[in-house]
Design a protein around this motif. Structure first.
Motif, PDB file in Angstrom:
ATOM      1  N   SER A 163       0.826  -1.196   0.000  1.00 47.87           N
ATOM      2  CA  SER A 163       0.000   0.000   0.000  1.00 47.87           C
ATOM      3  C   SER A 163       0.864   1.250   0.000  1.00 47.87           C
ATOM      4  O   SER A 163       1.955   1.268   0.565  1.00 47.87           O
ATOM      5  N   ASN A 164       0.348   2.284  -0.656  1.00 52.00           N
ATOM      6  CA  ASN A 164       1.003   3.583  -0.697  1.00 52.00           C
ATOM      7  C   ASN A 164       2.482   3.496  -1.101  1.00 52.00           C
ATOM      8  O   ASN A 164       3.347   4.064  -0.432  1.00 52.00           O
ATOM      9  N   PRO A 165       2.770   2.778  -2.171  1.00 54.87           N
ATOM     10  CA  PRO A 165       4.175   2.710  -2.586  1.00 54.87           C
ATOM     11  C   PRO A 165       4.627   4.030  -3.204  1.00 54.87           C
ATOM     12  O   PRO A 165       3.811   4.786  -3.732  1.00 54.87           O
ATOM     13  N   ASN A 166       5.919   4.301  -3.143  1.00 53.22           N
ATOM     14  CA  ASN A 166       6.494   5.340  -3.981  1.00 53.22           C
ATOM     15  C   ASN A 166       6.663   4.724  -5.365  1.00 53.22           C
ATOM     16  O   ASN A 166       7.109   3.581  -5.486  1.00 53.22           O
ATOM     17  N   LEU A 167       6.314   5.472  -6.398  1.00 59.44           N
ATOM     18  CA  LEU A 167       6.365   4.943  -7.760  1.00 59.44           C
ATOM     19  C   LEU A 167       7.270   5.800  -8.631  1.00 59.44           C
ATOM     20  O   LEU A 167       7.366   7.019  -8.415  1.00 59.44           O
ATOM     21  N   TYR A 168       7.904   5.153  -9.575  1.00 60.57           N
ATOM     22  CA  TYR A 168       8.913   5.822 -10.401  1.00 60.57           C
ATOM     23  C   TYR A 168       8.774   5.391 -11.863  1.00 60.57           C
ATOM     24  O   TYR A 168       8.434   4.247 -12.150  1.00 60.57           O
ATOM     25  N   TRP A 169       9.121   6.316 -12.770  1.00 59.66           N
ATOM     26  CA  TRP A 169       9.356   5.989 -14.172  1.00 59.66           C
ATOM     27  C   TRP A 169      10.796   6.355 -14.509  1.00 59.66           C
ATOM     28  O   TRP A 169      11.224   7.487 -14.281  1.00 59.66           O
ATOM     29  N   TYR A 170      11.515   5.388 -15.059  1.00 58.85           N
ATOM     30  CA  TYR A 170      12.873   5.601 -15.540  1.00 58.85           C
ATOM     31  C   TYR A 170      12.910   5.311 -17.042  1.00 58.85           C
ATOM     32  O   TYR A 170      12.130   4.515 -17.546  1.00 58.85           O
ATOM     33  N   ARG A 171      13.860   5.941 -17.739  1.00 55.43           N
ATOM     34  CA  ARG A 171      14.112   5.614 -19.139  1.00 55.43           C
ATOM     35  C   ARG A 171      15.578   5.218 -19.267  1.00 55.43           C
ATOM     36  O   ARG A 171      16.465   5.854 -18.691  1.00 55.43           O
ATOM     37  N   GLN A 172      15.803   4.176 -20.055  1.00 56.53           N
ATOM     38  CA  GLN A 172      17.153   3.705 -20.313  1.00 56.53           C
ATOM     39  C   GLN A 172      17.401   3.762 -21.819  1.00 56.53           C
ATOM     40  O   GLN A 172      16.767   3.041 -22.592  1.00 56.53           O
ATOM     41  N   ALA A 173      18.326   4.629 -22.224  1.00 55.08           N
ATOM     42  CA  ALA A 173      18.714   4.673 -23.631  1.00 55.08           C
ATOM     43  C   ALA A 173      19.711   3.554 -23.892  1.00 55.08           C
ATOM     44  O   ALA A 173      20.362   3.061 -22.961  1.00 55.08           O
ATOM     45  N   ALA A 174      19.847   3.171 -25.141  1.00 55.76           N
ATOM     46  CA  ALA A 174      20.706   2.039 -25.503  1.00 55.76           C
ATOM     47  C   ALA A 174      22.125   2.261 -24.989  1.00 55.76           C
ATOM     48  O   ALA A 174      22.739   3.293 -25.253  1.00 55.76           O
ATOM     49  N   GLY A 175      22.646   1.278 -24.229  1.00 60.38           N
ATOM     50  CA  GLY A 175      24.014   1.340 -23.750  1.00 60.38           C
ATOM     51  C   GLY A 175      24.277   2.400 -22.694  1.00 60.38           C
ATOM     52  O   GLY A 175      25.434   2.740 -22.428  1.00 60.38           O
ATOM     53  N   ARG A 176      23.223   2.869 -22.068  1.00 56.72           N
ATOM     54  CA  ARG A 176      23.398   3.921 -21.083  1.00 56.72           C
ATOM     55  C   ARG A 176      22.695   3.552 -19.797  1.00 56.72           C
ATOM     56  O   ARG A 176      21.975   2.578 -19.699  1.00 56.72           O
ATOM     57  N   GLY A 177      22.935   4.348 -18.787  1.00 60.77           N
ATOM     58  CA  GLY A 177      22.286   4.136 -17.503  1.00 60.77           C
ATOM     59  C   GLY A 177      20.852   4.601 -17.515  1.00 60.77           C
ATOM     60  O   GLY A 177      20.318   5.030 -18.532  1.00 60.77           O
ATOM     61  N   LEU A 178      20.223   4.512 -16.365  1.00 59.64           N
ATOM     62  CA  LEU A 178      18.827   4.894 -16.240  1.00 59.64           C
ATOM     63  C   LEU A 178      18.691   6.360 -15.864  1.00 59.64           C
ATOM     64  O   LEU A 178      19.434   6.875 -15.029  1.00 59.64           O
ATOM     65  N   GLN A 179      17.699   7.003 -16.455  1.00 64.47           N
ATOM     66  CA  GLN A 179      17.398   8.395 -16.161  1.00 64.47           C
ATOM     67  C   GLN A 179      16.040   8.464 -15.486  1.00 64.47           C
ATOM     68  O   GLN A 179      15.047   7.979 -16.032  1.00 64.47           O
ATOM     69  N   LEU A 180      15.983   9.071 -14.305  1.00 69.75           N
ATOM     70  CA  LEU A 180      14.711   9.226 -13.596  1.00 69.75           C
ATOM     71  C   LEU A 180      13.866  10.273 -14.296  1.00 69.75           C
ATOM     72  O   LEU A 180      14.306  11.407 -14.501  1.00 69.75           O
ATOM     73  N   LEU A 181      12.652   9.878 -14.680  1.00 70.61           N
ATOM     74  CA  LEU A 181      11.744  10.787 -15.371  1.00 70.61           C
ATOM     75  C   LEU A 181      10.738  11.411 -14.399  1.00 70.61           C
ATOM     76  O   LEU A 181      10.579  12.624 -14.350  1.00 70.61           O
ATOM     77  N   PHE A 182      10.034  10.569 -13.669  1.00 75.89           N
ATOM     78  CA  PHE A 182       9.000  11.017 -12.735  1.00 75.89           C
ATOM     79  C   PHE A 182       9.011  10.116 -11.507  1.00 75.89           C
ATOM     80  O   PHE A 182       9.369   8.958 -11.578  1.00 75.89           O
ATOM     81  N   TYR A 183       8.559  10.688 -10.386  1.00 78.63           N
ATOM     82  CA  TYR A 183       8.278   9.865  -9.234  1.00 78.63           C
ATOM     83  C   TYR A 183       7.047  10.419  -8.535  1.00 78.63           C
ATOM     84  O   TYR A 183       6.676  11.580  -8.719  1.00 78.63           O
ATOM     85  N   SER A 184       6.425   9.533  -7.734  1.00 74.88           N
ATOM     86  CA  SER A 184       5.182   9.900  -7.062  1.00 74.88           C
ATOM     87  C   SER A 184       5.158   9.302  -5.666  1.00 74.88           C
ATOM     88  O   SER A 184       5.441   8.120  -5.495  1.00 74.88           O
ATOM     89  N   VAL A 185       4.812  10.108  -4.682  1.00 74.42           N
ATOM     90  CA  VAL A 185       4.728   9.626  -3.301  1.00 74.42           C
ATOM     91  C   VAL A 185       3.277   9.426  -2.870  1.00 74.42           C
ATOM     92  O   VAL A 185       3.032   9.016  -1.727  1.00 74.42           O
ATOM     93  N   SER A 240      12.242   7.239 -28.103  1.00 70.91           N
ATOM     94  CA  SER A 240      12.550   5.804 -28.153  1.00 70.91           C
ATOM     95  C   SER A 240      13.451   5.428 -26.980  1.00 70.91           C
ATOM     96  O   SER A 240      14.337   6.186 -26.593  1.00 70.91           O
ATOM     97  N   GLY A 241      13.222   4.238 -26.447  1.00 71.78           N
ATOM     98  CA  GLY A 241      14.041   3.779 -25.327  1.00 71.78           C
ATOM     99  C   GLY A 241      13.355   2.669 -24.562  1.00 71.78           C
ATOM    100  O   GLY A 241      12.295   2.183 -24.963  1.00 71.78           O
ATOM    101  N   PHE A 242      13.978   2.292 -23.480  1.00 67.48           N
ATOM    102  CA  PHE A 242      13.467   1.226 -22.609  1.00 67.48           C
ATOM    103  C   PHE A 242      12.936   1.903 -21.361  1.00 67.48           C
ATOM    104  O   PHE A 242      13.686   2.529 -20.604  1.00 67.48           O
ATOM    105  N   TYR A 243      11.628   1.794 -21.129  1.00 65.86           N
ATOM    106  CA  TYR A 243      10.972   2.479 -20.021  1.00 65.86           C
ATOM    107  C   TYR A 243      10.714   1.497 -18.886  1.00 65.86           C
ATOM    108  O   TYR A 243      10.103   0.441 -19.086  1.00 65.86           O
ATOM    109  N   LEU A 244      11.156   1.880 -17.728  1.00 62.34           N
ATOM    110  CA  LEU A 244      11.054   1.001 -16.568  1.00 62.34           C
ATOM    111  C   LEU A 244      10.262   1.675 -15.464  1.00 62.34           C
ATOM    112  O   LEU A 244      10.522   2.829 -15.104  1.00 62.34           O
ATOM    113  N   CYS A 245       9.302   0.950 -14.937  1.00 64.16           N
ATOM    114  CA  CYS A 245       8.544   1.392 -13.780  1.00 64.16           C
ATOM    115  C   CYS A 245       9.128   0.714 -12.547  1.00 64.16           C
ATOM    116  O   CYS A 245       9.619  -0.423 -12.626  1.00 64.16           O
ATOM    117  N   ALA A 246       9.099   1.389 -11.419  1.00 65.80           N
ATOM    118  CA  ALA A 246       9.631   0.803 -10.194  1.00 65.80           C
ATOM    119  C   ALA A 246       8.829   1.307  -8.993  1.00 65.80           C
ATOM    120  O   ALA A 246       8.165   2.339  -9.067  1.00 65.80           O
TER     121      ALA A 246
END
Lengths: 113, 114
Positions: free
Chosen positions: B29-51, B86-92
């Protein structure tokens, strides 16, 4: 900008050998975390080390943190083919409840039989 | 146990088309939620988060937006996609009540904008 930078970018070893990956960062942190990513999948959390800790162990993993040098290392002992993956360090600079992690570009580890 | 679902797994969209990626979390319940994007061959970039419901924080200016209509639902949207989206979008998700809670990631959506 990227907070964490891993070194090397790629590492190839044989099964049974140890693998060491390094991470450098630029600003002060609350903690540093290591994650693993299998190809085309999400990341899996491996281990977290707080800024007041110097070393931590979890199974075959050993993490060190040197805040004076702003660096960390991840050691995987007795590697297995199943350890083949990309490994990322992530620094936590958050001040609230949300974990605002900044990830490095990762080290691609290949473990061959 | 907690699980996170993200769909679709892959998506090919033309430039200028809208986007909607959905992420749901079960078992907490009440998790913190995140969207990250990962471009090819690169690390993850935090796009949005929600508390919390309706609370969205944006980390970088971009062509995307996020919404949290329910406690365990996080949506990433765009009105008009760009090639650079374009990219790999990850939710967490992470736990709000555990200090230094690690992130738990979904399996991602690979988006190709053509």
């Amino acid at each position: 900008s990227q907070q964490g930078e891993e070194d090397p970018q790629a590492l190839s070893i044989q099964e049974g050998e140890n693998a060491t990956m390094n991470c450098s960062y630029k600003t002060s942190i609350n903690n540093l975390q290591w994650y693993r990513q299998n190809s085309g999948r999400g990341l899996v959390h491996l281990i977290l080390i707080r800024s007041n800790e110097r070393e931590k162990h979890s199974g075959r993993l050993r993490v060190t943190l040197d805040t004076s040098k702003k660096s960390s290392s991840l050691l995987i002992t007795a590697s297995r083919a199943a350890d083949t993956a990309s490994y990322f360090c992530a620094t936590d600079r958050s001040t609230g409840t949300a974990s605002k992690l900044t990830f490095g570009t990762g080290t691609r580890l290949q473990v061959t039989l | 146990s907690q699980t996170i679902h993200q769909w679709p797994a892959t998506l090919v969209q033309p430039v200028g088309s809208p986007l909607s990626l959905e992420c749901t979390v079960e078992g907490t319940s009440n998790p913190n939620l995140y969207w990250y994007r990962q471009a090819a061959g690169r690390g993850l970039q935090l796009l949005f988060y929600s508390v919390g419901i309706g609370q969205i924080s944006s980390e970088v200016p971009q062509n995307l937006s996020a919404s949290r209509p329910q406690d365990r639902q996080f949506i990433l949207s765009s009105k008009k996609l760009l090639l650079s989206d374009s990219g790999f979008y990850l939710c967490a998700w992470s736990s709000w009540f555990i200090e230094n809670s690690p992130l738990h990631f979904g399996n991602g959506t690979r988006l190709t904008v053509t």
